[in-house]
Motif scaffolding. Sequence first.
Motif, PDB file in Angstrom:
ATOM      1  N   ALA A 194       0.844  -1.193   0.000  1.00 31.83           N
ATOM      2  CA  ALA A 194       0.000   0.000   0.000  1.00 31.83           C
ATOM      3  C   ALA A 194       0.880   1.243   0.000  1.00 31.83           C
ATOM      4  CB  ALA A 194      -0.920   0.000   1.216  1.00 31.83           C
ATOM      5  N   PHE A 195       0.503   2.214  -0.820  1.00 32.30           N
ATOM      6  CA  PHE A 195       1.248   3.466  -0.933  1.00 32.30           C
ATOM      7  C   PHE A 195       0.330   4.637  -0.619  1.00 32.30           C
ATOM      8  CE2 PHE A 195       3.438   0.426  -3.528  1.00 32.30           C
ATOM      9  CZ  PHE A 195       4.784   0.734  -3.427  1.00 32.30           C
ATOM     10  N   ASN A 196       0.893   5.629   0.047  1.00 28.84           N
ATOM     11  CA  ASN A 196       0.190   6.871   0.346  1.00 28.84           C
ATOM     12  C   ASN A 196       0.903   8.016  -0.368  1.00 28.84           C
ATOM     13  OD1 ASN A 196       0.440   9.410   2.451  1.00 28.84           O
ATOM     14  ND2 ASN A 196      -1.646   8.661   2.219  1.00 28.84           N
ATOM     15  N   ILE A 197       0.133   8.944  -0.931  1.00 29.68           N
ATOM     16  CA  ILE A 197       0.710  10.067  -1.671  1.00 29.68           C
ATOM     17  C   ILE A 197       0.237  11.376  -1.052  1.00 29.68           C
ATOM     18  CG2 ILE A 197       0.895  11.219  -3.908  1.00 29.68           C
ATOM     19  CD1 ILE A 197       0.314   8.557  -5.228  1.00 29.68           C
ATOM     20  N   ILE A 198       1.185  12.265  -0.779  1.00 29.21           N
ATOM     21  CA  ILE A 198       0.884  13.609  -0.291  1.00 29.21           C
ATOM     22  C   ILE A 198       1.435  14.595  -1.312  1.00 29.21           C
ATOM     23  CG2 ILE A 198       1.195  15.278   1.569  1.00 29.21           C
ATOM     24  CD1 ILE A 198       1.672  12.920   3.451  1.00 29.21           C
ATOM     25  N   THR A 199       0.574  15.422  -1.875  1.00 31.75           N
ATOM     26  CA  THR A 199       0.967  16.309  -2.965  1.00 31.75           C
ATOM     27  C   THR A 199       1.407  17.678  -2.444  1.00 31.75           C
ATOM     28  OG1 THR A 199      -1.347  16.959  -3.244  1.00 31.75           O
ATOM     29  CG2 THR A 199      -0.537  15.155  -4.608  1.00 31.75           C
ATOM     30  N   PRO A 200       2.152  18.440  -3.255  1.00 33.31           N
ATOM     31  CA  PRO A 200       2.637  19.753  -2.815  1.00 33.31           C
ATOM     32  C   PRO A 200       1.547  20.819  -2.868  1.00 33.31           C
ATOM     33  CG  PRO A 200       3.358  19.311  -5.046  1.00 33.31           C
ATOM     34  CD  PRO A 200       2.675  18.067  -4.572  1.00 33.31           C
ATOM     35  N   THR A 201       1.910  22.003  -2.420  1.00 35.15           N
ATOM     36  CA  THR A 201       1.007  23.155  -2.438  1.00 35.15           C
ATOM     37  C   THR A 201       0.900  23.711  -3.856  1.00 35.15           C
ATOM     38  OG1 THR A 201       1.594  23.720  -0.169  1.00 35.15           O
ATOM     39  CG2 THR A 201       0.655  25.484  -1.513  1.00 35.15           C
ATOM     40  N   THR A 202      -0.270  24.228  -4.189  1.00 36.48           N
ATOM     41  CA  THR A 202      -0.479  24.890  -5.476  1.00 36.48           C
ATOM     42  C   THR A 202      -0.819  26.356  -5.232  1.00 36.48           C
ATOM     43  OG1 THR A 202      -1.249  22.883  -6.574  1.00 36.48           O
ATOM     44  CG2 THR A 202      -1.904  24.973  -7.559  1.00 36.48           C
ATOM     45  N   THR A 260       6.323  -1.470   3.555  1.00 33.58           N
ATOM     46  CA  THR A 260       7.746  -1.719   3.804  1.00 33.58           C
ATOM     47  C   THR A 260       8.438  -0.588   4.550  1.00 33.58           C
ATOM     48  OG1 THR A 260       8.494  -0.699   1.732  1.00 33.58           O
ATOM     49  CG2 THR A 260       7.812  -3.024   1.648  1.00 33.58           C
ATOM     50  N   GLY A 261       7.872   0.615   4.507  1.00 34.11           N
ATOM     51  CA  GLY A 261       8.511   1.755   5.147  1.00 34.11           C
ATOM     52  C   GLY A 261       9.386   2.575   4.219  1.00 34.11           C
ATOM     53  N   ALA A 262       9.596   2.120   2.982  1.00 34.21           N
ATOM     54  CA  ALA A 262      10.362   2.905   2.014  1.00 34.21           C
ATOM     55  C   ALA A 262       9.568   4.150   1.622  1.00 34.21           C
ATOM     56  CB  ALA A 262      10.679   2.064   0.786  1.00 34.21           C
ATOM     57  N   SER A 263      10.265   5.159   1.101  1.00 39.39           N
ATOM     58  CA  SER A 263       9.579   6.399   0.766  1.00 39.39           C
ATOM     59  C   SER A 263      10.346   7.166  -0.303  1.00 39.39           C
ATOM     60  CB  SER A 263       9.414   7.283   2.010  1.00 39.39           C
ATOM     61  OG  SER A 263      10.683   7.675   2.508  1.00 39.39           O
ATOM     62  N   SER A 270      13.579  17.920  -7.408  1.00 36.70           N
ATOM     63  CA  SER A 270      14.717  17.112  -6.978  1.00 36.70           C
ATOM     64  C   SER A 270      14.297  16.345  -5.735  1.00 36.70           C
ATOM     65  CB  SER A 270      15.941  17.984  -6.674  1.00 36.70           C
ATOM     66  OG  SER A 270      15.653  18.884  -5.613  1.00 36.70           O
ATOM     67  N   GLY A 271      14.931  15.212  -5.517  1.00 39.28           N
ATOM     68  CA  GLY A 271      14.561  14.447  -4.336  1.00 39.28           C
ATOM     69  C   GLY A 271      15.303  13.141  -4.233  1.00 39.28           C
ATOM     70  N   GLU A 272      14.888  12.335  -3.266  1.00 36.23           N
ATOM     71  CA  GLU A 272      15.551  11.062  -2.995  1.00 36.23           C
ATOM     72  C   GLU A 272      14.521   9.967  -2.742  1.00 36.23           C
ATOM     73  OE1 GLU A 272      19.776  12.149  -0.900  1.00 36.23           O
ATOM     74  OE2 GLU A 272      17.978  12.199   0.369  1.00 36.23           O
ATOM     75  N   ILE A 273      14.930   8.747  -3.073  1.00 41.93           N
ATOM     76  CA  ILE A 273      14.167   7.554  -2.719  1.00 41.93           C
ATOM     77  C   ILE A 273      14.909   6.881  -1.576  1.00 41.93           C
ATOM     78  CG2 ILE A 273      13.306   5.326  -3.512  1.00 41.93           C
ATOM     79  CD1 ILE A 273      13.155   6.505  -6.316  1.00 41.93           C
ATOM     80  N   LEU A 274      14.201   6.645  -0.470  1.00 42.87           N
ATOM     81  CA  LEU A 274      14.818   6.142   0.755  1.00 42.87           C
ATOM     82  C   LEU A 274      14.310   4.748   1.087  1.00 42.87           C
ATOM     83  CD1 LEU A 274      14.177   9.393   2.844  1.00 42.87           C
ATOM     84  CD2 LEU A 274      16.164   8.899   1.409  1.00 42.87           C
ATOM     85  N   ASN A 275      15.175   3.931   1.675  1.00 44.90           N
ATOM     86  CA  ASN A 275      14.714   2.626   2.145  1.00 44.90           C
ATOM     87  C   ASN A 275      14.047   2.782   3.508  1.00 44.90           C
ATOM     88  OD1 ASN A 275      16.780   2.903   4.018  1.00 44.90           O
ATOM     89  ND2 ASN A 275      18.136   1.414   3.028  1.00 44.90           N
ATOM     90  N   ALA A 276      13.642   1.673   4.100  1.00 44.06           N
ATOM     91  CA  ALA A 276      12.904   1.731   5.362  1.00 44.06           C
ATOM     92  C   ALA A 276      13.726   2.348   6.487  1.00 44.06           C
ATOM     93  CB  ALA A 276      12.444   0.330   5.752  1.00 44.06           C
ATOM     94  N   ARG A 291      18.643   5.645  -1.566  1.00 48.60           N
ATOM     95  CA  ARG A 291      18.932   4.582  -2.533  1.00 48.60           C
ATOM     96  C   ARG A 291      19.040   5.125  -3.948  1.00 48.60           C
ATOM     97  NH1 ARG A 291      21.359   1.212  -0.143  1.00 48.60           N
ATOM     98  NH2 ARG A 291      20.947  -0.295  -1.814  1.00 48.60           N
ATOM     99  N   MET A 292      18.341   6.204  -4.233  1.00 47.42           N
ATOM    100  CA  MET A 292      18.401   6.854  -5.538  1.00 47.42           C
ATOM    101  C   MET A 292      18.121   8.335  -5.343  1.00 47.42           C
ATOM    102  SD  MET A 292      16.182   4.287  -7.969  1.00 47.42           S
ATOM    103  CE  MET A 292      16.434   2.509  -7.962  1.00 47.42           C
ATOM    104  N   SER A 293      18.603   9.138  -6.279  1.00 47.99           N
ATOM    105  CA  SER A 293      18.267  10.559  -6.275  1.00 47.99           C
ATOM    106  C   SER A 293      17.617  10.919  -7.603  1.00 47.99           C
ATOM    107  CB  SER A 293      19.517  11.415  -6.046  1.00 47.99           C
ATOM    108  OG  SER A 293      20.463  11.216  -7.084  1.00 47.99           O
ATOM    109  N   LEU A 294      16.715  11.880  -7.544  1.00 42.90           N
ATOM    110  CA  LEU A 294      15.964  12.304  -8.722  1.00 42.90           C
ATOM    111  C   LEU A 294      16.207  13.785  -8.974  1.00 42.90           C
ATOM    112  CD1 LEU A 294      12.530  10.634  -7.872  1.00 42.90           C
ATOM    113  CD2 LEU A 294      14.269   9.730  -9.395  1.00 42.90           C
ATOM    114  N   ARG A 295      16.210  14.154 -10.247  1.00 41.24           N
ATOM    115  CA  ARG A 295      16.377  15.564 -10.590  1.00 41.24           C
ATOM    116  C   ARG A 295      15.815  15.799 -11.991  1.00 41.24           C
ATOM    117  NH1 ARG A 295      19.176  19.590  -8.434  1.00 41.24           N
ATOM    118  NH2 ARG A 295      20.115  18.137  -6.954  1.00 41.24           N
ATOM    119  N   GLY A 296      15.241  16.977 -12.186  1.00 45.30           N
ATOM    120  CA  GLY A 296      14.740  17.317 -13.511  1.00 45.30           C
ATOM    121  C   GLY A 296      13.707  18.416 -13.451  1.00 45.30           C
TER     122      GLY A 296
END
Length: 302
Positions: free
Chosen positions: A55-63, A88-91, A110-116, A121-126
């Motif tokens: 199960a995944f939960n999504i919280i979106t940014p401010t507009t 799993t606790g990853a985010s 930009s951001g990161e993918i984190l393990n539990a 574990r990965m970084s994102l940018r664009g």
Amino acid sequence: AEQVSPPPPIGAGHAETPKWTYDITSAVKTKFMGNWVDIYPLGRTRIVLKRTNEAFNIITPTTRINNIIVGRTWMDSFGELKVCNLTTGASAVIKFKECGLLGGGRWEVSGEILNAAGEPRMSLRGKWNEKVEVTRPAGGGTETLWTKLPMPTDDNPYGFTEFTRACNLMSTAPPGLLASDSRLRPDRVALEEGANAEAGAAKHALEEMQRAERRRRDAAGTTWTPRWFVKSSNAELHDLEKDIGTDVWEIKPEYRESLTRRLAEKNGAGAGAASVDDETPPAATVAAGFGIAPAAAAAAAA
């Protein structure tokens, strides 16, 4: 999807395929700041992958909607987009940069993918309107995670992407649509085709029907209730979902029963002969609406 509460409006939605389910209760809090208004998301967005039962939960940014009184109106999204694997606790935490003076930083993420354990574990940018790249640690290299498809080259007065167009097409719609499905609304269809006067007249007619229905309810002393969703009295909430600012609305079992019945009637096979999963459009049909080659569609379905 259905609006389940009058002003302040709250929307609820449910979608399901053989591979996942998607449930959302959507509300907002607004803050008027003169010539702009900030919109803060409330509610819960939950995605469940059926194969792994994650199960995944999504919280979106401010507009922010700028220049609502003076100037050309435009929108900006900023803050954090959080995707949490509740199993799993990853985010993933993606930061949307606020647009600065002269447009500096607009669309950047930009951001990161984190393990539990909270380890990157990965970084994102664009840029969310161009492409996003992912970089793996320890010299794992960088690869493109997502690239925006080219915009349509034909007449496109509303700036729709091919994805948005496909969402509106009846050729990609599943069988058994509810009569209230927005793809069937005559005012929306007329507006998309550029028939503004016809769209306005159709919208006015729909609003008059709603007002007449409300007068009938008032005269009968009845209260309006959502048709397909019900407010949950004991919603299953993860610790990260406790402070969502609104109640959780869930799909009624009657919806699936109604959809199954309508599909059976459409197919002329008698009640109970069709199921939701049986009527999922084949990958090739969906792909055609998106302009994807059949070979790619077959690979995606595998």
